[in-house]
Scaffold this active site. Sequence first.
Site, PDB file in Angstrom:
ATOM      1  N   HIS A  96       2.684  66.769 117.011  1.00 11.84           N
ATOM      2  CA  HIS A  96       3.321  67.178 115.762  1.00 11.84           C
ATOM      3  C   HIS A  96       2.378  67.879 114.798  1.00 11.84           C
ATOM      4  O   HIS A  96       2.829  68.417 113.774  1.00 11.84           O
ATOM      5  CB  HIS A  96       3.977  65.975 115.083  1.00 11.84           C
ATOM      6  CG  HIS A  96       5.305  66.289 114.490  1.00 11.84           C
ATOM      7  ND1 HIS A  96       6.264  65.344 114.213  1.00 11.84           N
ATOM      8  CD2 HIS A  96       5.871  67.480 114.117  1.00 11.84           C
ATOM      9  CE1 HIS A  96       7.341  65.918 113.707  1.00 11.84           C
ATOM     10  NE2 HIS A  96       7.119  67.216 113.627  1.00 11.84           N
ATOM     11  N   ASP A 123      12.073  62.115 112.769  1.00 10.71           N
ATOM     12  CA  ASP A 123      10.816  61.493 113.175  1.00 10.71           C
ATOM     13  C   ASP A 123      10.836  60.024 112.789  1.00 10.71           C
ATOM     14  O   ASP A 123      11.534  59.630 111.844  1.00 10.71           O
ATOM     15  CB  ASP A 123       9.663  62.203 112.444  1.00 10.71           C
ATOM     16  CG  ASP A 123       8.296  61.997 113.071  1.00 10.71           C
ATOM     17  OD1 ASP A 123       8.078  60.942 113.702  1.00 10.71           O
ATOM     18  OD2 ASP A 123       7.437  62.869 112.913  1.00 10.71           O
ATOM     19  N   HIS A 125       8.017  58.780 111.776  1.00  7.95           N
ATOM     20  CA  HIS A 125       6.919  58.764 110.820  1.00  7.95           C
ATOM     21  C   HIS A 125       7.077  59.868 109.783  1.00  7.95           C
ATOM     22  O   HIS A 125       7.678  60.916 110.066  1.00  7.95           O
ATOM     23  CB  HIS A 125       5.576  58.954 111.548  1.00  7.95           C
ATOM     24  CG  HIS A 125       5.370  58.024 112.699  1.00  7.95           C
ATOM     25  ND1 HIS A 125       5.794  58.317 113.979  1.00  7.95           N
ATOM     26  CD2 HIS A 125       4.783  56.802 112.752  1.00  7.95           C
ATOM     27  CE1 HIS A 125       5.476  57.310 114.784  1.00  7.95           C
ATOM     28  NE2 HIS A 125       4.865  56.378 114.068  1.00  7.95           N
ATOM     29  N   ASP A 127       4.417  61.450 108.442  1.00  7.24           N
ATOM     30  CA  ASP A 127       3.318  62.416 108.661  1.00  7.24           C
ATOM     31  C   ASP A 127       2.844  63.013 107.338  1.00  7.24           C
ATOM     32  O   ASP A 127       2.655  64.216 107.207  1.00  7.24           O
ATOM     33  CB  ASP A 127       3.745  63.515 109.637  1.00  7.24           C
ATOM     34  CG  ASP A 127       3.969  62.969 111.043  1.00  7.24           C
ATOM     35  OD1 ASP A 127       3.505  61.853 111.324  1.00  7.24           O
ATOM     36  OD2 ASP A 127       4.614  63.654 111.852  1.00  7.24           O
ATOM     37  N   HIS A 140      -1.943  64.614 113.858  1.00  8.28           N
ATOM     38  CA  HIS A 140      -0.489  64.803 113.894  1.00  8.28           C
ATOM     39  C   HIS A 140       0.180  63.999 112.778  1.00  8.28           C
ATOM     40  O   HIS A 140       1.400  64.085 112.617  1.00  8.28           O
ATOM     41  CB  HIS A 140       0.099  64.451 115.273  1.00  8.28           C
ATOM     42  CG  HIS A 140      -0.053  63.031 115.709  1.00  8.28           C
ATOM     43  ND1 HIS A 140       0.459  62.571 116.898  1.00  8.28           N
ATOM     44  CD2 HIS A 140      -0.668  61.955 115.146  1.00  8.28           C
ATOM     45  CE1 HIS A 140       0.175  61.283 117.046  1.00  8.28           C
ATOM     46  NE2 HIS A 140      -0.503  60.895 115.992  1.00  8.28           N
ATOM     47  N   ASP A 226      10.847  65.270 116.614  1.00 12.08           N
ATOM     48  CA  ASP A 226       9.825  64.481 117.306  1.00 12.08           C
ATOM     49  C   ASP A 226      10.527  63.552 118.289  1.00 12.08           C
ATOM     50  O   ASP A 226      11.544  62.931 117.945  1.00 12.08           O
ATOM     51  CB  ASP A 226       9.037  63.682 116.265  1.00 12.08           C
ATOM     52  CG  ASP A 226       7.800  62.982 116.822  1.00 12.08           C
ATOM     53  OD1 ASP A 226       7.905  62.334 117.877  1.00 12.08           O
ATOM     54  OD2 ASP A 226       6.741  63.076 116.181  1.00 12.08           O
ATOM     55  N   ASP A 228       9.805  60.666 119.080  1.00 12.20           N
ATOM     56  CA  ASP A 228       9.915  59.291 118.613  1.00 12.20           C
ATOM     57  C   ASP A 228      10.991  59.092 117.543  1.00 12.20           C
ATOM     58  O   ASP A 228      11.190  57.975 117.067  1.00 12.20           O
ATOM     59  CB  ASP A 228       8.567  58.726 118.173  1.00 12.20           C
ATOM     60  CG  ASP A 228       7.995  59.343 116.902  1.00 12.20           C
ATOM     61  OD1 ASP A 228       8.768  59.895 116.100  1.00 12.20           O
ATOM     62  OD2 ASP A 228       6.768  59.267 116.712  1.00 12.20           O
ATOM     63  N   GLU A 271       5.832  66.246 120.564  1.00 16.38           N
ATOM     64  CA  GLU A 271       5.363  64.938 121.027  1.00 16.38           C
ATOM     65  C   GLU A 271       5.911  64.545 122.392  1.00 16.38           C
ATOM     66  O   GLU A 271       5.854  63.362 122.766  1.00 16.38           O
ATOM     67  CB  GLU A 271       5.663  63.839 119.994  1.00 16.38           C
ATOM     68  CG  GLU A 271       4.928  64.010 118.670  1.00 16.38           C
ATOM     69  CD  GLU A 271       3.432  63.721 118.737  1.00 16.38           C
ATOM     70  OE1 GLU A 271       2.966  63.203 119.776  1.00 16.38           O
ATOM     71  OE2 GLU A 271       2.730  64.031 117.741  1.00 16.38           O
TER      72      GLU A 271
END
Length: 306
Positions: A96, A123, A125, A127, A140, A226, A228, A271
């Site tokens: 990412h 996502d 997260h 980030d 990332h 992403d 995740d 990712e």
Amino acid sequence: MICKLIGVPLQDGASQLGCEMGPSALRVAGLAGTLESLGHDVRDLGNVSVGAAMVMPHANQAIRNLGPVAAWTELLAEVAYRESDEGMPIFMGGDHALSAGTVAGVSRRAAEEGKPLFVLWLDAHTDLHSLQSTQSGNLHGVPVAYFTGRPGFEGYFPPLAAPVDGANVCMIGIRSVDPAERAALEETQITVHDMRTIDEHGVAALLRNFLERVSAAGGRLHVSLDVDFLEPSVAPAVGTTVPGGATFREAHLVMEMLHDSGLVTSLDLVELNPFLDERGRTALLLVDLTASLLGRKVLDRPTRSY
């Protein structure tokens, strides 16, 4: 629509090797052919690459690969700016960290057109780490902080031509936020919909509100997906799994609504780590989700045996 496939074999921002194989996995999973079957003009522009990068010392000793990630950011900002002039660039990652460059580039394009850029961040997260706050040292975890113009990147990452207004960023699927990122969020106007919010209100209502804002402003919309974001049981090929992610149907609903809106102008697929996949199932799922974003309907989905 012209769809430009751009491979970004970047893995310098992550701690686990394997993301550099992501573009190849998406090609093998049939991304180009799938989009062509939907009537799109697909142009595979190959993979981009950087040469030798400068060594960049930093006071935060945890940071790894700062020079290479900065070089990737500079390159991708130029590529994204150039390729967003016509058609939809689809950046096939790669970790990412690539979004630091892709979003910077499409934001510059939007600014030259006199339009605001909106970013949908799918996502687990946020980030939103700075170079100073990251404890893992994995870059990332910094792209949103960079492209929204937060301090601390000067002298390391390239200057931003057009920082993204935090009020134009919507995050969906968040369920892992460090204390430093939580503090940073309080200083921004970023909209964050964590998984509890999705459970309580449903992803459709949350996304619809954001899309109405994009439409009303006449903006460009960049989507950064992403792996995740998804529940690990349906998408295992990621090095940063967080339980409780979006379901198969929630993810497809998001993509179908994005297609219906007609607002998306660029896309990150990030990712994907094929080394962690199970017979390519995550790569195939990303292809299916991209197909939903670009027009495949529920009744058109093919039967697939894994």
